[in-house]
Design a protein around this motif. Sequence first.
Motif, PDB file in Angstrom:
ATOM      1  N   UNK A  68       0.828  -1.197   0.000  1.00  0.00           N
ATOM      2  CA  UNK A  68       0.000   0.000   0.000  1.00  0.00           C
ATOM      3  C   UNK A  68       0.867   1.253   0.000  1.00  0.00           C
ATOM      4  N   UNK A  69       1.943   1.266   0.778  1.00  0.00           N
ATOM      5  CA  UNK A  69       2.826   2.425   0.861  1.00  0.00           C
ATOM      6  C   UNK A  69       3.572   2.642  -0.453  1.00  0.00           C
ATOM      7  N   UNK A  70       4.048   1.564  -1.058  1.00  0.00           N
ATOM      8  CA  UNK A  70       4.789   1.703  -2.309  1.00  0.00           C
ATOM      9  C   UNK A  70       3.908   2.240  -3.429  1.00  0.00           C
ATOM     10  N   UNK A  71       2.654   1.835  -3.456  1.00  0.00           N
ATOM     11  CA  UNK A  71       1.742   2.362  -4.475  1.00  0.00           C
ATOM     12  C   UNK A  71       1.543   3.865  -4.300  1.00  0.00           C
ATOM     13  N   UNK A  72       1.434   4.322  -3.061  1.00  0.00           N
ATOM     14  CA  UNK A  72       1.247   5.755  -2.818  1.00  0.00           C
ATOM     15  C   UNK A  72       2.524   6.538  -3.142  1.00  0.00           C
ATOM     16  N   UNK A  73       3.696   5.950  -2.881  1.00  0.00           N
ATOM     17  CA  UNK A  73       4.951   6.612  -3.256  1.00  0.00           C
ATOM     18  C   UNK A  73       5.028   6.767  -4.766  1.00  0.00           C
ATOM     19  N   UNK A  74       4.696   5.720  -5.500  1.00  0.00           N
ATOM     20  CA  UNK A  74       4.674   5.826  -6.959  1.00  0.00           C
ATOM     21  C   UNK A  74       3.678   6.876  -7.426  1.00  0.00           C
ATOM     22  N   UNK A  75       2.570   6.981  -6.725  1.00  0.00           N
ATOM     23  CA  UNK A  75       1.517   7.911  -7.111  1.00  0.00           C
ATOM     24  C   UNK A  75       1.982   9.362  -7.027  1.00  0.00           C
ATOM     25  N   UNK A  76       2.628   9.728  -5.910  1.00  0.00           N
ATOM     26  CA  UNK A  76       3.018  11.133  -5.752  1.00  0.00           C
ATOM     27  C   UNK A  76       4.251  11.463  -6.587  1.00  0.00           C
ATOM     28  N   UNK A  77       5.114  10.484  -6.874  1.00  0.00           N
ATOM     29  CA  UNK A  77       6.302  10.774  -7.681  1.00  0.00           C
ATOM     30  C   UNK A  77       5.930  10.954  -9.149  1.00  0.00           C
ATOM     31  N   UNK A  78       5.081  10.083  -9.666  1.00  0.00           N
ATOM     32  CA  UNK A  78       4.701  10.181 -11.078  1.00  0.00           C
ATOM     33  C   UNK A  78       3.659  11.257 -11.333  1.00  0.00           C
ATOM     34  N   UNK A  79       2.911  11.661 -10.307  1.00  0.00           N
ATOM     35  CA  UNK A  79       1.846  12.633 -10.510  1.00  0.00           C
ATOM     36  C   UNK A  79       2.230  14.065 -10.218  1.00  0.00           C
ATOM     37  N   UNK A  80       3.471  14.308  -9.741  1.00  0.00           N
ATOM     38  CA  UNK A  80       3.895  15.667  -9.393  1.00  0.00           C
ATOM     39  C   UNK A  80       5.279  15.925  -9.976  1.00  0.00           C
ATOM     40  N   UNK A  81       5.565  17.183 -10.225  1.00  0.00           N
ATOM     41  CA  UNK A  81       6.845  17.574 -10.801  1.00  0.00           C
ATOM     42  C   UNK A  81       7.897  17.712  -9.703  1.00  0.00           C
ATOM     43  N   UNK A  82       9.098  17.160  -9.980  1.00  0.00           N
ATOM     44  CA  UNK A  82      10.289  17.316  -9.151  1.00  0.00           C
ATOM     45  C   UNK A  82      10.151  16.687  -7.762  1.00  0.00           C
ATOM     46  N   UNK A  83       9.115  15.911  -7.550  1.00  0.00           N
ATOM     47  CA  UNK A  83       8.981  15.228  -6.261  1.00  0.00           C
ATOM     48  C   UNK A  83       9.985  14.085  -6.168  1.00  0.00           C
ATOM     49  N   UNK A  84      10.262  13.433  -7.292  1.00  0.00           N
ATOM     50  CA  UNK A  84      11.253  12.362  -7.283  1.00  0.00           C
ATOM     51  C   UNK A  84      12.632  12.852  -6.887  1.00  0.00           C
ATOM     52  N   UNK A  85      13.016  14.060  -7.342  1.00  0.00           N
ATOM     53  CA  UNK A  85      14.311  14.621  -6.948  1.00  0.00           C
ATOM     54  C   UNK A  85      14.315  15.012  -5.476  1.00  0.00           C
ATOM     55  N   UNK A  86      13.171  15.422  -4.952  1.00  0.00           N
ATOM     56  CA  UNK A  86      13.104  15.791  -3.535  1.00  0.00           C
ATOM     57  C   UNK A  86      13.237  14.583  -2.618  1.00  0.00           C
ATOM     58  N   UNK A  87      12.974  13.377  -3.129  1.00  0.00           N
ATOM     59  CA  UNK A  87      13.098  12.168  -2.313  1.00  0.00           C
ATOM     60  C   UNK A  87      14.542  11.690  -2.194  1.00  0.00           C
ATOM     61  N   UNK A  88      15.440  12.135  -3.048  1.00  0.00           N
ATOM     62  CA  UNK A  88      16.817  11.618  -3.060  1.00  0.00           C
ATOM     63  C   UNK A  88      17.529  11.809  -1.723  1.00  0.00           C
ATOM     64  N   UNK A  89      17.470  12.973  -1.062  1.00  0.00           N
ATOM     65  CA  UNK A  89      18.175  13.103   0.229  1.00  0.00           C
ATOM     66  C   UNK A  89      17.638  12.209   1.338  1.00  0.00           C
ATOM     67  N   UNK A  90      16.461  11.618   1.134  1.00  0.00           N
ATOM     68  CA  UNK A  90      15.843  10.818   2.196  1.00  0.00           C
ATOM     69  C   UNK A  90      15.881   9.327   1.891  1.00  0.00           C
ATOM     70  N   UNK A  91      16.746   8.917   0.971  1.00  0.00           N
ATOM     71  CA  UNK A  91      16.827   7.491   0.647  1.00  0.00           C
ATOM     72  C   UNK A  91      17.303   6.658   1.831  1.00  0.00           C
ATOM     73  N   UNK A  92      18.122   7.234   2.702  1.00  0.00           N
ATOM     74  CA  UNK A  92      18.650   6.457   3.830  1.00  0.00           C
ATOM     75  C   UNK A  92      17.560   6.122   4.845  1.00  0.00           C
ATOM     76  N   UNK A  93      16.477   6.862   4.853  1.00  0.00           N
ATOM     77  CA  UNK A  93      15.366   6.558   5.755  1.00  0.00           C
ATOM     78  C   UNK A  93      14.385   5.568   5.140  1.00  0.00           C
ATOM     79  N   UNK A  94      14.290   5.525   3.816  1.00  0.00           N
ATOM     80  CA  UNK A  94      13.253   4.740   3.156  1.00  0.00           C
ATOM     81  C   UNK A  94      13.779   3.407   2.637  1.00  0.00           C
ATOM     82  N   UNK A  95      14.983   3.408   2.061  1.00  0.00           N
ATOM     83  CA  UNK A  95      15.451   2.239   1.314  1.00  0.00           C
ATOM     84  C   UNK A  95      15.914   1.057   2.157  1.00  0.00           C
ATOM     85  N   UNK A  96      16.320   1.196   3.440  1.00  0.00           N
ATOM     86  CA  UNK A  96      16.741  -0.019   4.166  1.00  0.00           C
ATOM     87  C   UNK A  96      15.681  -1.108   4.240  1.00  0.00           C
TER      88      UNK A  96
END
Length: 257
Positions: free
Chosen positions: A167-195
């Motif tokens: 459910x969380x991954x679907x919502x992450x895909x939703x806001x990244x593909x549906x908004x501009x530059x949101x994917x770049x804003x997530x890059x500094x927070x990969x250490x909190x999400x990707x483990x």
Amino acid sequence: MVLMPVCVPENCGKDFRHSLKKPSPNYPYGAKTRKPRLVPAFTIQAMQKNTRVIPPKKCGVFDPKPIKPSMFRKCYSRGEFPVTIEFTSSGKRLSWKVPIEKLDFHHYLPMFFDGLAEGDYPFSFIVENGINDLVSKGSYKILPVVPQLIIPIKNALSTKRPNVICHTLKCIQMIITGSDRVGEAFVPYYRQILPILNLFKDKNSNMGSGIDHSSSRGENVGDLIEETLQILERYGGPDAFINIKYMIPTYESCVLN
């Protein structure tokens, strides 16, 4: 000269030695072997005879954590959200009491993401459809709110429940593909999400020649993680792949390859 008695079968050396090997009738265990004693590891007892070392406990790295009531559940029970579930002839949908463009995204969008940890109905239905409506009608307001979404996303992934992770991954895909530059804003927070994604990336069931119907329903954790990582790389800019590779070494680029 003293004459020794004749060696009869009852007193010969071979039979006498065999009689020594027989268990005593007064011995409590008789001919049965004793069960090995359980002893702790890395001790002197572990080197003794007829002992067995107690195996270590399982770490439980994939065990789901107990459900905790989220702030979204408390606010929804108090009626603080301007949304209701409307039943129509075509199915269920969310009915907003106020225009979505007038909502305070800094307040409502983090609250909806906090509800991702709730995997039960009606919370899962309200959260997914609510985020979809907020992204489709107010995508230009999402970029400043990204830092407030990281902790709710991390808490939802940390539950380690497959339905919540999907459910969380679907919502992450939703806001990244549906908004501009949101994917770049997530890059500094990969250490909190990707483990957590690195932990469940290869968590797939080997069914052999069987068919895994969860993949067609979008409920396979491994496939959704791979799809989400590819979206993060495509929309994350030039620094996305090296940051993903640092946290998930087994990931292969979908752009460079």
